[in-house]
Design an enzyme around this catalytic site. Structure first.
Site: not given
Length: 368
Positions: A101, A199
């Site tokens: 990410c 997440c």
């Protein structure tokens, strides 16, 4: 300097944005929407990048007095992080989605858009420092607070990305000081817990989540000699170093527990062995980058420290670029390293570079 502040909705990014304003920069806040179905991301204290977090970020931006936007990066996030995560597990590797990410979303897609819009830098709440060397080149260094240092997850940044990175929290002595500053500023996120886990896996059940996407197929569990000693319901559910959940019907000769040593997705097998066999004498990867200026003469062995997890202790090692691979030999064996993990190398406090681990060499031969 015109700065785009990435605001996650947490306390760190809020304080970082406020500090950027006080440093005299022209700041715009942006929150990244990483899913078109927010319910598929974690919610509450354990999550990040949810609707709740977007609202927290907006409240902080309003108090700071900066413009605030939400940008939809959901398609890019799915392709570069979620799909990559599935592909890596399917190949028998253990990926780090937070690393991907940072690499592909926050400091590739976001930075690319920021520069296109005329911004000079992207500001985040990471605990890391940027230092100029004697020639004015930017180097990535550990934060002053080693307990909170996040330079490991930024090890994927290139020299070009460092030129446009800004970390206002790098010199902060502790997270407690950041929380105290947030409280003084009146930010509602001052006491908000840090986010944890992955997440995009809502309930934290990584094994079940992967099974829905990769499928579950019965296969063999082998010992180091290749003998079948058990079965499993899908190789993707296992990671190197795992002990629980093996359900082996045949005990080891010495009666000691066995651990996952290798995952082989091509033939859907899992290899197990003694804890001692988890000791790794060498790691290597062909997918490597330099953080800032590259190592001079990397084909000649050079001394480094290597870190293989975000919160692991660095270990003295020797690195060398050989046959297209960054090969790292630790002074003492590393424990339970798996292909797919990221090895970040340091010289002192400086992040020199990183590689995604493609292969490992056990310190314990098979006959041992």
């Amino acid at each position: 300097m015109k700065v785009l502040a990435a605001m996650s909705g947490g306390v760190d990014s809020a304080v970082a944005a406020a500090r950027a304003v006080e440093a005299g920069h022209e700041v715009v806040g942006v929150h990244l929407a990483l899913s078109r179905m927010p319910g598929t991301l974690r919610t509450g204290a354990r999550g990040c990048c949810t609707i709740e977090d977007s609202m927290d970020a907006q409240r902080a931006a309003n108090m700071i007095g900066i413009p605030y936007y939400v940008w939809d990066f959901s398609e890019r996030f799915k392709a570069d992080v979620v799909d990559d995560f599935v592909a890596e597990y399917s190949a028998g590797r253990t990926p780090n989605p937070c690393m991907r990410c940072n690499e592909r979303i926050k400091f590739a897609a976001l930075l690319e858009k920021a520069i296109a819009l005329g911004f000079d830098a992207v500001c985040t709440g990471h605990y890391a420092s940027i230092v100029l060397d004697e020639n004015g080149n930017k180097e990535l260094h550990r934060a002053s607070a080693w307990a909170k240092d996040q330079s490991y997850v930024l090890g994927v940044l290139t020299a070009e990305q460092l030129e446009h990175a800004y970390f206002p929290l790098g010199d902060t002595p502790s997270k407690a000081e950041v929380r105290a500053e947030a409280a003084e500023r009146g930010f509602s996120v001052a006491s908000k817990p840090d986010s944890h886990d992955i997440c995009f896996i809502p309930d934290g059940d990584t094994r079940g989540w992967l099974a829905d996407r990769v499928g579950a197929e019965t296969g063999d569990i082998l010992d180091r000699n290749g003998d079948v000693i058990g079965s499993h319901e899908g190789a993707h559910a296992f990671t190197v170093g795992q002990r629980r959940g093996l359900r082996l019907g045949m005990p080891a000769d010495d009666g000691k527990p066995r651990f996952v040593l290798e995952v082989r997705p091509k033939d859907n097998t899992v290899v197990v062995g003694p804890k001692e066999a988890l000791a790794i004498a060498e790691i290597a990867g062909s997918r490597f980058t330099w953080a800032g200026q590259p190592q001079a003469n990397p084909e000649v062995p050079f001394d480094v420290e290597v870190q293989i997890r975000a919160h692991a202790d660095p270990v003295p090692a020797v690195a060398v670029l050989r046959d297209g691979e960054l090969v790292i030999t630790p002074e003492t064996p590393l424990d339970g390293v798996a292909p797919g993990q990221t090895a970040v190398i340091y010289v002192g406090t400086r992040v020199l570079g990183q590689t995604t681990i493609d292969r490992t060499v056990s310190a314990v031969p098979v006959s041992a």
